[in-house]
Design an enzyme around this catalytic site. Structure first.
Site, mmCIF file in Angstrom:
data_model
loop_
_atom_site.group_PDB
_atom_site.id
_atom_site.type_symbol
_atom_site.label_atom_id
_atom_site.label_comp_id
_atom_site.label_asym_id
_atom_site.label_seq_id
_atom_site.Cartn_x
_atom_site.Cartn_y
_atom_site.Cartn_z
ATOM 1 N N ASP A 209 -2.387 0.751 -26.078
ATOM 2 C CA ASP A 209 -2.622 2.101 -26.577
ATOM 3 C C ASP A 209 -3.421 2.059 -27.875
ATOM 4 O O ASP A 209 -3.178 1.208 -28.741
ATOM 5 C CB ASP A 209 -1.270 2.788 -26.822
ATOM 6 C CG ASP A 209 -1.414 4.213 -27.307
ATOM 7 O OD1 ASP A 209 -1.815 5.066 -26.496
ATOM 8 O OD2 ASP A 209 -1.147 4.460 -28.492
ATOM 9 N N GLU A 251 -1.429 -17.834 -20.721
ATOM 10 C CA GLU A 251 -0.305 -18.695 -20.382
ATOM 11 C C GLU A 251 0.440 -18.189 -19.140
ATOM 12 O O GLU A 251 1.021 -18.974 -18.390
ATOM 13 C CB GLU A 251 0.689 -18.766 -21.540
ATOM 14 C CG GLU A 251 0.182 -19.462 -22.789
ATOM 15 C CD GLU A 251 1.228 -19.419 -23.885
ATOM 16 O OE1 GLU A 251 2.441 -19.414 -23.540
ATOM 17 O OE2 GLU A 251 0.864 -19.379 -25.074
#
Length: 534
Positions: A209, A251
């Site tokens: 956001d 990851e």
């Protein structure tokens, strides 16, 4: 039923159709009038049948809900109004079993004033380490009675509030949403930890956001209109933050989509470099009017600004902040701007619906990924909310002139003959459903081959099976004035008629899908789109 396997899985985000769920208004599982995670879990078959690749949830975290959940008090807790963390984990897992990935919303610019950090900052006083996590400053003027600077609000009103000890704190949105100080290492570490928290629970991506607002000019210099970038937008230090985030996402094989509103195409593209965000929302397309020249320029500009960094474009017609598509496209001014929103704007819903159907096929034929806001697949119009039921702070901070965003957030109609159109079973919904809302219910549209829902189902099914759709090249074709016509790979054509009358179609071998019936003479009517096999 499980969703079909996408063309590719490793780069699914480059071509995905992502469905936006506003949890408060999607489905009410316990009947208390507020949408919840139980309601979403019960309606997952609808999303699988629709054929979406992922679901983006607006915030479901603990929140006072001053700004619809974008005032977060705890990122590791689901608000009791929506359910529990355990339910969120079940939802993520159950959606994945249906072939639907989950994207959650992160709000890094600010927190709720009920967040433990901010409550501690208020208690600790001026000069404390707790206040260093935010932007506390003495005021200007003889007695510090004036705000520290003149920055404009993202909503109407002021951007600074004074606390009893005389200091002021910054909030680019409401006073209940204090801005974090992203120059502080603890702020950066906390958000990286929050990302890991949700990635470890199976989340496939994060929507960021207000992604360009986090970092502020350290001098908090006054705002100069026309100077780009402003001291609270698009600061260079942001890119270091997102590089660190990208390392975390990599990851887990997770992806980002940034809410990035920037006028400068080159600066916008920087956020999409290979070591930063994967995608960003295309607000130019979202706000573009139903005009052939403007749409073509917007499409060309979008593809051109993404090309240097190799990022896929995103396309969206509506979201939880803007006027619903069928209403906007039925107005004299079919563009969208927050500054021009007003009560009582007339609209022709029949015209708007016809255009929205055509726009759906246009959008789903463009290269890249597509975001679909809940209820758009039902053709829902913007609702007029009674003044005494409006909850959006944009309305109140405007002094009552802005109708706010509640009109696109009205709870969905699922079953025409059930209480509250099947949204819930017991209590009245948190926002009132307009008269006639049941006519848009999913159960009625499911059995109507000509409904908006049926159109979206067929379009998404084709998009998932046709190799020419999704990410890839686009070639414009010669076309009459007012007509958009382009080719995608593998002989697929899209033609959209925005002219003042019917037009002939180019030579083709087969009609795959049309937003409305062709004329008896085979020409394409006004405000109609088709997918053709050449």
């Amino acid at each position: 039923m499980g969703a079909p396997t996408p063309h590719r899985t490793d780069d699914w985000w480059r071509h995905a159709v992502i469905y936006q769920v506003y949890p408060r208004s999607f489905a009410d599982g316990d009947g208390d009038g507020t949408g919840d995670l139980a309601g979403v879990r019960a309606r997952l078959p609808h999303l699988a049948e629709l054929g979406v690749d992922a679901v983006w949830f607006t915030p479901w975290y603990l929140s006072p809900l001053v700004d619809g959940g974008y005032d977060v008090a705890d990122y590791r807790t689901v608000d009791p109004a929506f359910g529990t963390l355990a339910e969120a984990e079940k939802l993520i897992a159950e959606a994945r079993e249906l072939g639907i990935r989950t994207i959650v919303d992160i709000v890094p610019n600010h927190v709720s004033d009920q967040h433990p950090w901010f409550r501690a900052a208020l208690a600790a006083g001026p000069g404390s380490p707790e206040r260093a996590l935010f932007h506390f400053r003495p005021g200007r003027g003889e007695h510090g009675e004036l705000p520290p600077n003149d920055w404009p609000s993202q909503f109407a009103g002021t951007t600074w509030s004074r606390v009893p000890d005389g200091e002021w704190y910054l909030h680019l949105f409401t006073p209940e949403q204090p801005d974090l100080n992203w120059a502080h290492p603890a702020v950066r570490q906390e958000h990286e930890d929050v990302l890991r928290f949700w990635f470890e629970r199976g989340v496939a991506g994060v929507r960021i956001d207000s992604a360009a607002l986090l970092v502020k000019d350290p001098e908090l210099a006054d705002y100069e209109k026309g100077v780009d970038p402003a001291p609270f937008v698009d600061q260079d230090e942001l890119h270091d933050i997102y590089r660190a985030w990208r390392a975390v996402a990599d990851e887990y094989g997770a992806v980002f989509v940034g809410e990035v509103w920037l006028p400068d195409a080159e600066r916008f593209a920087r956020y999409l470099r290979p070591d930063e965000l994967h995608t960003a929302f295309n607000f130019n397309f979202l706000t573009c009017p139903w005009d052939p020249g403007r749409l073509r320029r917007c499409i060309d500009d979008t593809l051109a600004e993404h090309a240097p960094v190799g990022a896929p474009a995103t396309w969206v017609l509506c979201n939880h902040d803007v006027t619903r598509t069928v209403t906007r496209y039925g107005r004299e001014d079919t563009a969208f701007a927050f500054a021009t929103k007003a009560f009582g704007t007339p609209t022709d819903l029949e015209l708007g619906t016809r255009r929205a159907r055509a726009a759906a096929l246009l959008t789903l034929a463009l290269p890249g990924s597509v975001y679909l806001y809940q209820g758009e697949e039902l053709g829902l119009p913007e609702a007029d909310i009674p003044l005494d039921r409006i909850q959006d702070p944009m309305h109140f901070r405007s002094g009552g002139t802005d109708p706010g965003r509640d009109g696109c957030r009205v709870p969905l109609p699922w079953n025409a003959d059930a209480p509250y159109a099947g949204f819930g079973s017991r209590d009245e919904p948190w926002l009132p459903q307009p008269a006639g809302w049941a006519a848009y219910a999913r159960d009625r549209q499911s059995t109507d081959p000509h409904s908006m829902l049926s159109l979206y189902r067929r379009a998404l099914a084709l998009r998932r099976t046709e190799p020419g759709l999704g990410d890839g090249p686009l070639t414009w074709l010669p076309a009459p004035d007012g007509v958009l016509a382009f080719a995608r790979p593998h002989g697929l054509l899209c033609v959209v008629n925005l002219s003042g009358g019917p037009v002939p179609l180019p030579p083709y071998d087969g009609l795959l899908l049309a937003s409305g019936p062709l004329r008896d003479d085979g020409t394409l009517p006004q405000d109609t789109a088709v997918w053709l096999r050449a």
